[in-house]
Design a protein around this motif. Structure first.
Motif, PDB file in Angstrom:
ATOM      1  N   ASP A   1       0.836  -1.204   0.000  1.00 14.10           N
ATOM      2  CA  ASP A   1       0.000   0.000   0.000  1.00 14.10           C
ATOM      3  C   ASP A   1       0.870   1.252   0.000  1.00 14.10           C
ATOM      4  O   ASP A   1       1.563   1.551   0.968  1.00 14.10           O
ATOM      5  N   SER A   2       0.792   1.996  -1.096  1.00  8.73           N
ATOM      6  CA  SER A   2       1.676   3.161  -1.266  1.00  8.73           C
ATOM      7  C   SER A   2       1.549   4.169  -0.137  1.00  8.73           C
ATOM      8  O   SER A   2       2.550   4.703   0.347  1.00  8.73           O
ATOM      9  N   GLN A   3       0.331   4.449   0.317  1.00  8.80           N
ATOM     10  CA  GLN A   3       0.167   5.462   1.354  1.00  8.80           C
ATOM     11  C   GLN A   3       0.673   4.984   2.707  1.00  8.80           C
ATOM     12  O   GLN A   3       1.342   5.730   3.434  1.00  8.80           O
ATOM     13  N   LEU A   4       0.402   3.729   3.053  1.00 10.81           N
ATOM     14  CA  LEU A   4       0.904   3.193   4.323  1.00 10.81           C
ATOM     15  C   LEU A   4       2.431   3.147   4.325  1.00 10.81           C
ATOM     16  O   LEU A   4       3.068   3.418   5.351  1.00 10.81           O
ATOM     17  N   ILE A   5       3.006   2.827   3.175  1.00 11.56           N
ATOM     18  CA  ILE A   5       4.470   2.811   3.064  1.00 11.56           C
ATOM     19  C   ILE A   5       5.023   4.218   3.284  1.00 11.56           C
ATOM     20  O   ILE A   5       5.987   4.409   4.035  1.00 11.56           O
ATOM     21  N   ILE A   6       4.425   5.197   2.627  1.00 11.79           N
ATOM     22  CA  ILE A   6       4.898   6.574   2.765  1.00 11.79           C
ATOM     23  C   ILE A   6       4.770   7.049   4.207  1.00 11.79           C
ATOM     24  O   ILE A   6       5.681   7.700   4.743  1.00 11.79           O
ATOM     25  N   GLU A   7       3.673   6.740   4.850  1.00 14.19           N
ATOM     26  CA  GLU A   7       3.498   7.150   6.243  1.00 14.19           C
ATOM     27  C   GLU A   7       4.558   6.509   7.145  1.00 14.19           C
ATOM     28  O   GLU A   7       5.077   7.162   8.060  1.00 14.19           O
ATOM     29  N   GLU A   8       4.909   5.262   6.865  1.00  6.34           N
ATOM     30  CA  GLU A   8       5.960   4.608   7.640  1.00  6.34           C
ATOM     31  C   GLU A   8       7.317   5.261   7.365  1.00  6.34           C
ATOM     32  O   GLU A   8       8.117   5.477   8.281  1.00  6.34           O
ATOM     33  N   LEU A   9       7.568   5.602   6.121  1.00  9.12           N
ATOM     34  CA  LEU A   9       8.837   6.247   5.779  1.00  9.12           C
ATOM     35  C   LEU A   9       8.916   7.647   6.389  1.00  9.12           C
ATOM     36  O   LEU A   9       9.996   8.078   6.818  1.00  9.12           O
ATOM     37  N   GLU A  10       7.798   8.351   6.442  1.00 10.36           N
ATOM     38  CA  GLU A  10       7.784   9.658   7.108  1.00 10.36           C
ATOM     39  C   GLU A  10       8.164   9.503   8.587  1.00 10.36           C
ATOM     40  O   GLU A  10       8.925  10.295   9.130  1.00 10.36           O
ATOM     41  N   ARG A  11       7.654   8.453   9.227  1.00 15.35           N
ATOM     42  CA  ARG A  11       7.995   8.210  10.630  1.00 15.35           C
ATOM     43  C   ARG A  11       9.472   7.872  10.787  1.00 15.35           C
ATOM     44  O   ARG A  11      10.141   8.336  11.718  1.00 15.35           O
TER      45      ARG A  11
END
Length: 240
Positions: A65-75
């Protein structure tokens, strides 16, 4: 952050980042944040959610999931003391960006499916692009599945002209939101810009002359926005 592996479709059709807007979105994010990565051809059977894109964080841990991945990378960027795209974003802008991203990913996405898979004019070039990494014999099966998805969701029940008007209205709204700013929320790109750019690329880059494409081309700020991001982060895909 150690090098990630981005699993996605292995081609760049029509000099665009990816045939999948969600793969293009995630790769754009990785480029904008200078996160080291390598791209690899997807194996859907290994995708955590059965969809692309998905990544390996470098430790064998897969995430979809692109958005969940991005949110994890932001963290993870924040934990390393590095700025993410949405670092220090005002709360009001966060709320508007969330709604705008959902509008294009959960709304305009189905307009894209319609002109790519239900419309015969759109299906031709999309089929040819997919046949470079999917056996051609399965393409009619994929098309039937996409048309069934469109019907159940509702967009597939509309006429072609009705869907085109929905898509034109979406981009008219985004042109208003962008205005004369370099990016949707000012002088620096945010996560929502990755989504918007990806769908803009998919619309302008695909060699199908739809009424939506014509409307996008009538907005100079949208055309310049696309080129601005390509010039800075996608020089390897320079348009001739």
């Amino acid at each position: 952050m150690q090098e990630l592996t981005l699993y996605q479709t292995p081609t760049r059709p029509w000099k665009t980042p990816n045939v999948s807007p969600f793969c293009a979105k995630l790769e754009c994010y990785l480029r904008m944040t200078d996160i080291p990565y390598k791209a690899a051809a997807m194996r859907v059977g290994k995708a955590p959610k059965g969809k692309i894109p998905y990544i390996d964080f470098g430790d064998g841990n897969l995430m979809g999931d692109s958005q969940l991945i991005i949110e994890e990378l932001e963290r993870r960027l924040a934990a390393e003391g590095k700025p993410g795209l949405d670092t220090d974003m005002p709360a009001h802008d966060v709320a508007v960006a969330h709604l705008a991203r959902r509008a294009i990913e959960e709304g305009y996405y189905f307009v894209t499916l319609y002109w790519r898979w239900k419309s015969d004019d759109g299906y031709g070039p999309v089929r040819d692009a997919f046949k470079k990494f999917v056996p051609g014999i399965v393409m009619p099966v994929v098309r039937r599945a996409q048309k069934k998805k469109l019907h159940h969701q509702g967009t597939g029940r509309h006429t072609f002209d009705e869907v085109m008007q929905i898509g034109r209205a979406d981009f008219d709204a985004f042109a208003q939101l962008l205005g004369d700013k370099p990016y949707l929320f000012g002088d620096r790109p945010r996560v929502v810009d990755c989504s918007f750019f990806a769908f803009l690329e998919g619309t302008l880059g695909c060699p199908v002359d739809t009424p939506i494409k014509q409307r996008v081309e009538s907005h100079p700020n949208l055309v310049a926005y696309r080129q601005r991001i390509r010039d800075r982060w996608w020089k390897d895909l320079a348009l001739e």
